[in-house]
Design a protein around this motif. Structure first.
Motif, mmCIF file in Angstrom:
data_model
loop_
_atom_site.group_PDB
_atom_site.id
_atom_site.type_symbol
_atom_site.label_atom_id
_atom_site.label_comp_id
_atom_site.label_asym_id
_atom_site.label_seq_id
_atom_site.Cartn_x
_atom_site.Cartn_y
_atom_site.Cartn_z
ATOM 1 N N ILE A 185 1.017 -1.088 -0.017
ATOM 2 C CA ILE A 185 0.040 -0.100 0.136
ATOM 3 C C ILE A 185 1.004 1.186 0.114
ATOM 4 N N PHE A 186 0.533 2.206 -0.928
ATOM 5 C CA PHE A 186 1.287 3.433 -1.203
ATOM 6 C C PHE A 186 0.368 4.669 -0.938
ATOM 7 N N GLY A 187 0.933 5.563 -0.347
ATOM 8 C CA GLY A 187 -0.090 6.785 -0.290
ATOM 9 C C GLY A 187 1.082 8.041 0.374
ATOM 10 N N ILE A 188 0.275 8.977 0.736
ATOM 11 C CA ILE A 188 0.912 10.258 1.206
ATOM 12 C C ILE A 188 2.062 10.178 2.264
ATOM 13 N N TYR A 189 1.771 9.059 2.802
ATOM 14 C CA TYR A 189 3.001 8.805 3.957
ATOM 15 C C TYR A 189 4.405 8.686 3.081
ATOM 16 N N HIS A 190 4.346 7.900 2.085
ATOM 17 C CA HIS A 190 5.450 7.746 1.133
ATOM 18 C C HIS A 190 6.053 8.893 0.585
ATOM 19 N N VAL A 191 4.944 9.712 0.292
ATOM 20 C CA VAL A 191 5.532 10.828 -0.566
ATOM 21 C C VAL A 191 6.230 11.962 0.500
ATOM 22 N N VAL A 192 5.466 12.077 1.624
ATOM 23 C CA VAL A 192 6.032 12.716 2.708
ATOM 24 C C VAL A 192 7.627 12.509 3.180
ATOM 25 N N ASN A 193 7.802 11.206 3.507
ATOM 26 C CA ASN A 193 8.905 10.444 3.560
ATOM 27 C C ASN A 193 10.031 10.861 2.505
ATOM 28 N N LEU A 194 9.478 10.604 1.428
ATOM 29 C CA LEU A 194 10.653 10.962 0.278
ATOM 30 C C LEU A 194 11.072 12.444 0.279
ATOM 31 N N LEU A 195 9.983 13.216 0.753
ATOM 32 C CA LEU A 195 10.482 14.670 0.583
ATOM 33 C C LEU A 195 11.469 15.068 1.686
ATOM 34 N N HIS A 196 10.909 14.246 2.817
ATOM 35 C CA HIS A 196 11.784 14.565 4.312
ATOM 36 C C HIS A 196 13.127 14.157 3.851
ATOM 37 N N SER A 197 13.285 12.920 3.634
ATOM 38 C CA SER A 197 14.871 12.403 3.171
ATOM 39 C C SER A 197 15.330 12.870 2.252
ATOM 40 N N GLY A 198 14.880 13.544 1.434
ATOM 41 C CA GLY A 198 15.423 14.506 0.194
ATOM 42 C C GLY A 198 16.090 15.691 0.701
ATOM 43 N N VAL A 199 15.411 16.481 1.760
ATOM 44 C CA VAL A 199 15.775 17.714 2.102
ATOM 45 C C VAL A 199 16.649 17.583 3.570
ATOM 46 N N ILE A 200 16.581 16.419 4.136
ATOM 47 C CA ILE A 200 17.250 16.075 5.414
ATOM 48 C C ILE A 200 17.597 14.854 5.408
ATOM 49 N N ALA A 201 19.036 14.641 4.655
ATOM 50 C CA ALA A 201 19.496 13.423 4.221
ATOM 51 C C ALA A 201 19.827 12.753 5.775
ATOM 52 N N PRO A 202 19.240 11.328 5.816
ATOM 53 C CA PRO A 202 19.516 10.593 6.966
ATOM 54 C C PRO A 202 21.169 10.109 7.055
ATOM 55 N N GLY A 203 21.543 10.116 8.416
ATOM 56 C CA GLY A 203 23.066 9.989 8.700
ATOM 57 C C GLY A 203 23.491 8.554 8.552
ATOM 58 N N PHE A 204 22.336 7.726 9.009
ATOM 59 C CA PHE A 204 22.285 6.336 9.361
ATOM 60 C C PHE A 204 23.287 6.031 10.336
ATOM 61 N N ALA A 205 23.448 6.857 11.430
ATOM 62 C CA ALA A 205 24.092 6.482 12.733
ATOM 63 C C ALA A 205 23.722 5.428 13.458
ATOM 64 N N ARG A 206 22.432 5.215 13.535
ATOM 65 C CA ARG A 206 21.494 4.330 14.187
ATOM 66 C C ARG A 206 20.851 3.428 13.241
ATOM 67 N N GLY A 207 21.462 3.228 11.995
ATOM 68 C CA GLY A 207 21.081 2.099 11.212
ATOM 69 C C GLY A 207 19.917 2.791 10.117
#
Length: 209
Positions: A185-207
């Motif tokens: 199932i896909f929806g706005i949750y995935h869109v928002v997470n795409l936007l968020h991870s694009g403008v605030i790149a995850p550091g992966f320090a915690r996996g």
């Protein structure tokens, strides 16, 4: 998080027809510019029917902007293969026009099954289109309605490979639908997470997850 309310953009109005959203375009652009001035780094909206004004709003600001989860459909079609069917669950299937789909890069000839929540009374209370004057949301009943619609879609189209939730109000019921159908199932949750991870790149320090 920052929010801007576009006055006059009631759900039952925007969902009614593509031209309703376009009539409010100046107000949407003003709201997007105000959010950008507030320092936000990405913008989305709460109604998937706003595909029709995506380009104009995106061009008016200098940060990533997306109006609808419907923009995921071309990617999902590539992920699943063009022959596998995608189910679109929308607030109102009668109002989700070819113009809305084309604006999201969707060819109406693609293998899609579109069904809506317009006849479901509990869900209608979210959009102000219910049959009663009580706007209180019955979460359990709404969950049941969404699951019922999705299971009916799966029975109607056994080749269904995934669901795309057009309406942001459907996202809270994704887990229940997935449990009932076993489908992605896909929806706005995935869109928002795409936007968020694009403008605030995850550091992966915690996996990663």
């Amino acid at each position: 998080m920052r929010y801007k309310v576009v006055h006059g953009a009631q759900a039952k109005e925007i969902v009614a027809a593509p031209d309703r959203a376009r009539a409010l375009l100046p107000a949407f652009i003003e709201a997007a510019k105000e959010l950008e001035s507030d320092g936000v780094r990405a913008i989305t909206t709460t109604c998937g029917f706003l595909t029709i004004v995506q380009d104009e709003i995106a061009e008016a600001v200098n940060v990533p902007m997306i109006t609808s989860s419907l923009f995921l459909i071309p990617m999902l079609r590539r992920m699943l293969g063009p022959k596998r069917r995608i189910g679109i669950v929308t607030a109102n299937a009668q109002s989700l026009s070819p113009a809305h789909l084309l604006a999201a890069g969707i060819d109406p000839g693609w293998n899609l099954l579109v069904r809506g929540m317009e006849s479901r009374p509990s869900f209608g209370s979210i959009l102000g289109t219910g049959n009663t004057n009580d706007d209180t949301l019955d979460v359990d009943e709404t969950r049941r309605e969404v699951v019922e619609v999705c299971r009916a879609m799966q029975a109607e189209a056994p080749d269904l490979s995934a669901f795309l939730f057009e309406c942001t109000n459907l996202q809270p019921y994704a887990a229940a639908v997935q449990q009932a159908t076993g489908l992605p199932i896909f929806g706005i949750y995935h869109v928002v997470n795409l936007l968020h991870s694009g403008v605030i790149a995850p550091g992966f320090a915690r996996g990663y997850l």
